[in-house]
Design an enzyme around this catalytic site. Structure first.
Site: not given
Length: 494
Positions: A157, A160, A328
């Protein structure tokens, strides 16, 4: 088996976001803003303030702004006659900020001390079989420490960060995603047109229906047909990982990220047909507004000559970015990637988003060699980025000449306090509030990338990527120790 990702908490983000808009006066550096913000954050934590979750409001929750205003009603320097019985004014904030700014300019970090602090920690077996790292000074862009900094690795993640930077760069922080209702020339067909806003909610549908009903006029006896349009996005709606509670089908029309419960973050059961469900919910709202809807909604584009009769716009992109990073949020991340693709003239699918994000990062002169932006969320294990790419992105976001990228920093979870870091760093003395970082977790992959305030008061960007780990909790603890070392907590650095 579906890949697990971090499950965010319900804590709000950026309790000191009001500081982010102050301007630096010397050397073009905004480092002291973040330092001062951490000081305010520490004060909030120390006093045990409980932040109520509120709506995202242009990059900052309303409840947090109210808390910040109420925390010290007398604060600052004395500016006139004090009323009888009134408390003494608190120490002046400008003086504190000025001192930190002086330290920031005059005391650079020592790379040798970083090597001494980080090298043994990077050898921790809990991190798995491969570890790469990069630490840079955001004010100068200088890499202070690197170990495999140019090695492409699975980011999970933390990708991102790249998605968010690209979207802000391509679209600007004030961009809003529009959902519209269009009426055919004969007044017989309404079309709900999805713009790609995964945060569309029942209240927005109700407002759209009320406005559309007024545009129809009459007494509501003449029935209308309802269509819905998802053509803004193309390609497969399923993420490459397949059906997964961490992400809904990627479509241009959905309500509450296709969630089938009352959650707004983390894994949840998802609709198999988010667009159809949104259209049926809109039909119900039209009926409640006095419109007779004939038949079931059908997928179709608006007829030629149709006019827009109602529009709903999402929160600003700055707020969507912050929400993406704090929680997230995979659904918003994929939407940001698609919106970037549309802005760059690419196809609004996974491949087009990958090309668009990569192109935008190259425009920012970010080291993209070896990178593969497989998706916007980091759920795809085929994605690859380097630690140097992530730290360069964070340095770009800290650049006072690029204020439009600042939501990337303010959206990062705060250690021991918000988002996916709310339950971490609780046992690390001195670090809560000094570290803001994006987490990343897949099976055997753990990552952490963000910013810290070092012992000299400088803002450092770091990225630690690890793979081959077997116990996620132990790998996370090892990553947290690495970030804490950059703050000098416990005398480990500086």
């Amino acid at each position: 088996m579906a890949e697990p990702v971090e499950e965010p908490s319900n804590r709000p983000s950026d309790p000191w976001g009001r500081i982010k808009n102050l301007k630096s006066k010397r050397n073009g550096s905004n480092t002291w803003q973040v330092v001062a913000g951490s000081a305010v954050l520490g004060l909030v934590v120390a006093t045990g303030a409980v932040l109520a979750a509120g709506p995202w409001d242009n990059g900052q929750r309303k409840a947090e702004r109210q808390l910040a205003a109420a925390e010290h009603p007398t604060g600052g320097a004395h500016h006139g006659r004090r009323l009888p019985g009134a408390p003494e004014p608190a120490p002046s904030a400008p003086a504190v900020l000025g001192a930190l700014d002086t330290v920031t300019r005059s005391a650079p970090q020592d790379p040798a001390s970083l090597r001494t602090a980080l090298a043994p920690l990077l050898a921790a077996p809990e991190l798995g079989t491969q570890v790469a790292a990069s630490v840079v000074d955001t004010a100068t862009g200088e890499q202070l420490y690197g170990r495999g900094a140019a090695t492409p690795m699975t980011p999970a993640s933390t990708v991102k960060i790249a998605t968010a930077v690209a979207a802000l760069s391509a679209l600007g922080p004030d961009h809003r995603i529009a959902t519209t209702v269009r009426l055919s020339e004969d007044g017989r067909t309404l079309t709900l047109v999805g713009g790609g806003d995964p945060t569309l909610d029942p209240a927005a549908l109700r407002s759209l229906a009320t406005t559309a009903a007024k545009a129809l006029g009459g007494d509501g006896e003449d029935p209308v047909r309802l269509a819905y349009d998802t053509s803004r996005y193309t390609g497969p709606v399923r993420h490459p990982i397949g059906k997964n509670p961490n992400i809904a089908p990627v479509t241009a029309l959905m309500v509450d990220e296709g969630r089938l419960d009352d959650s707004d973050r983390g894994p949840a059961e998802r609709s198999k047909d988010p667009a159809g469900d949104a259209a049926r919910a809109f039909a119900a709202e039209l009926t409640a507004a006095g419109v007779t809807v004939e038949g079931e909604p059908r997928a179709a584009r608006p007829a030629a000559g149709a006019r827009t009769v109602a529009t709903h716009r999402s929160a600003p992109l700055s707020a969507l970015v912050e929400r993406t990073l704090t929680n997230s949020d995979n659904d918003i991340a994929e939407a940001l990637a698609r919106q970037t693709a549309i802005a760059k003239g690419e196809s609004a699918d996974f491949a087009g988003a990958r090309r668009a994000v990569t192109t935008e990062l190259k425009k920012l002169q970010v080291p993209t060699a070896g990178a593969r932006l497989a998706d916007g969320s980091g759920l795809d294990r085929k994605g690859r980025v380097t630690p140097a790419l992530l730290t360069t992105l964070l340095a770009r976001a800290a650049d006072p000449e690029r204020p439009g990228l600042r939501p990337v920093l303010t959206g990062l979870p705060v250690a021991g306090f918000t988002g996916t870091l709310s339950t971490r760093y609780r046992d690390t003395t001195g670090t809560p509030g000094l570290i803001r970082a994006k987490t990343g977790t897949l099976t055997g992959v753990n990552s952490l990338a963000g910013t810290v305030v070092d012992p000299q008061g400088r803002l450092l960007a770091f990225a630690f990527l690890a793979s081959g780990s077997t116990v996620p909790a132990d790998a996370e603890a090892a990553l947290d120790t690495l970030a804490a070392a950059l703050t000098g907590a416990g005398g480990t650095a500086g």
